[in-house]
Design a protein around this motif. Sequence first.
Motif, PDB file in Angstrom:
ATOM      1  N   THR A  43      21.424 -60.585 -30.598  1.00 42.11           N
ATOM      2  CA  THR A  43      20.702 -59.882 -31.657  1.00 42.11           C
ATOM      3  C   THR A  43      21.593 -58.994 -32.509  1.00 42.11           C
ATOM      4  OG1 THR A  43      20.153 -58.077 -30.128  1.00 42.11           O
ATOM      5  CG2 THR A  43      18.568 -59.894 -30.333  1.00 42.11           C
ATOM      6  N   SER A  44      22.756 -58.614 -31.968  1.00 41.46           N
ATOM      7  CA  SER A  44      23.683 -57.787 -32.747  1.00 41.46           C
ATOM      8  C   SER A  44      25.059 -57.837 -32.106  1.00 41.46           C
ATOM      9  CB  SER A  44      23.197 -56.333 -32.830  1.00 41.46           C
ATOM     10  OG  SER A  44      23.238 -55.721 -31.556  1.00 41.46           O
ATOM     11  N   THR A  45      26.077 -57.474 -32.878  1.00 41.83           N
ATOM     12  CA  THR A  45      27.437 -57.450 -32.353  1.00 41.83           C
ATOM     13  C   THR A  45      28.323 -56.573 -33.228  1.00 41.83           C
ATOM     14  OG1 THR A  45      29.293 -58.852 -31.627  1.00 41.83           O
ATOM     15  CG2 THR A  45      28.233 -59.439 -33.686  1.00 41.83           C
ATOM     16  N   HIS A  46      29.400 -56.101 -32.622  1.00 44.71           N
ATOM     17  CA  HIS A  46      30.475 -55.471 -33.384  1.00 44.71           C
ATOM     18  C   HIS A  46      31.536 -56.539 -33.602  1.00 44.71           C
ATOM     19  CE1 HIS A  46      33.007 -52.176 -34.836  1.00 44.71           C
ATOM     20  NE2 HIS A  46      34.010 -52.785 -34.228  1.00 44.71           N
ATOM     21  N   PHE A  47      32.061 -56.637 -34.810  1.00 48.30           N
ATOM     22  CA  PHE A  47      33.018 -57.697 -35.107  1.00 48.30           C
ATOM     23  C   PHE A  47      34.266 -57.142 -35.773  1.00 48.30           C
ATOM     24  CE2 PHE A  47      30.715 -57.221 -39.076  1.00 48.30           C
ATOM     25  CZ  PHE A  47      31.716 -57.337 -40.032  1.00 48.30           C
ATOM     26  N   THR A  48      35.362 -57.836 -35.565  1.00 45.13           N
ATOM     27  CA  THR A  48      36.585 -57.602 -36.326  1.00 45.13           C
ATOM     28  C   THR A  48      37.109 -58.956 -36.780  1.00 45.13           C
ATOM     29  OG1 THR A  48      38.033 -57.693 -34.383  1.00 45.13           O
ATOM     30  CG2 THR A  48      37.200 -55.522 -35.028  1.00 45.13           C
ATOM     31  N   ILE A  49      37.649 -58.995 -37.976  1.00 40.96           N
ATOM     32  CA  ILE A  49      38.209 -60.216 -38.542  1.00 40.96           C
ATOM     33  C   ILE A  49      39.580 -59.881 -39.100  1.00 40.96           C
ATOM     34  CG2 ILE A  49      37.960 -61.979 -40.337  1.00 40.96           C
ATOM     35  CD1 ILE A  49      34.926 -61.446 -40.187  1.00 40.96           C
ATOM     36  N   LYS A  50      40.550 -60.733 -38.796  1.00 44.86           N
ATOM     37  CA  LYS A  50      41.903 -60.523 -39.300  1.00 44.86           C
ATOM     38  C   LYS A  50      42.444 -61.845 -39.829  1.00 44.86           C
ATOM     39  CE  LYS A  50      46.491 -58.751 -38.080  1.00 44.86           C
ATOM     40  NZ  LYS A  50      46.570 -57.934 -39.292  1.00 44.86           N
ATOM     41  N   VAL A  51      42.984 -61.810 -41.035  1.00 44.17           N
ATOM     42  CA  VAL A  51      43.564 -62.991 -41.662  1.00 44.17           C
ATOM     43  C   VAL A  51      45.071 -62.820 -41.755  1.00 44.17           C
ATOM     44  CG1 VAL A  51      43.630 -64.439 -43.718  1.00 44.17           C
ATOM     45  CG2 VAL A  51      41.461 -63.409 -42.993  1.00 44.17           C
ATOM     46  N   ASP A  52      45.815 -63.711 -41.117  1.00 41.47           N
ATOM     47  CA  ASP A  52      47.271 -63.726 -41.221  1.00 41.47           C
ATOM     48  C   ASP A  52      47.661 -64.924 -42.085  1.00 41.47           C
ATOM     49  OD1 ASP A  52      47.884 -61.509 -39.488  1.00 41.47           O
ATOM     50  OD2 ASP A  52      47.304 -62.776 -37.805  1.00 41.47           O
ATOM     51  N   GLY A  53      48.240 -64.647 -43.244  1.00 46.49           N
ATOM     52  CA  GLY A  53      48.561 -65.725 -44.168  1.00 46.49           C
ATOM     53  C   GLY A  53      47.581 -65.752 -45.321  1.00 46.49           C
TER      54      GLY A  53
END
Length: 213
Positions: A43-53
């Motif tokens: 139902t919910s979450t904490h997220f992190t996103i990282k783009v290399d390139g």
Amino acid sequence: MFRRRVLVGALALLLAGCTSSSGDLPEGSEVLGRSATAMRSVTSTHFTIKVDGELPNVTVKDAEGDLNAAGDSKGRAKVDQFGQLIEVEYVLVKSDLYFKGPTGGFTKLPAALAGQVYDPTAILNPDKGVAKVLSSAKDAKTVSSDGGVTVVEATVPKDVVGGLVPGIGADVKGTFSVKDDKLTNAVFALPSGAKVTVALSDFNKSFTVEPPK
């Protein structure tokens, strides 16, 4: 001679034990299948996103925030604008998107514009998010299982991974870390050499998102 036979026999048992332990790894497709089912109920979450390139037409370099299955989210992101990284805050609630740059207050925009930067609501969307990616992955192979975390490598079709991470135009190799049937980390390695990492935590934690004042 007898002692040599004993040593050879012991070595054979040791090698057999090592082979057996590697065979105890859970089936990769089953791990991803169970995780896909579990993620559909999150139902919910904490997220992190990282783009290399570099990803075509994607300006976000990293982002972090909270998200619920209804599509409400709040957090921050670093966006590449003309070669400079600019940090912004965002609030996405119902049909409204609010952005706040380095200066000034929040600006209200149509929520549809979130897709032009990065739309975090895709993560928990069962039709194009992590559940879809997990259930569509091919040639899954478990590479390790230790401390309650199982790591599976698989190939994700481009039309599926593109729903979660825009800018991907080819099938990619995905490395998935699963704990208690929940996806905690996914790394997508692109043919270009770019890499996208999505990390999830704090599942089903209650939080509220309200329009900024």
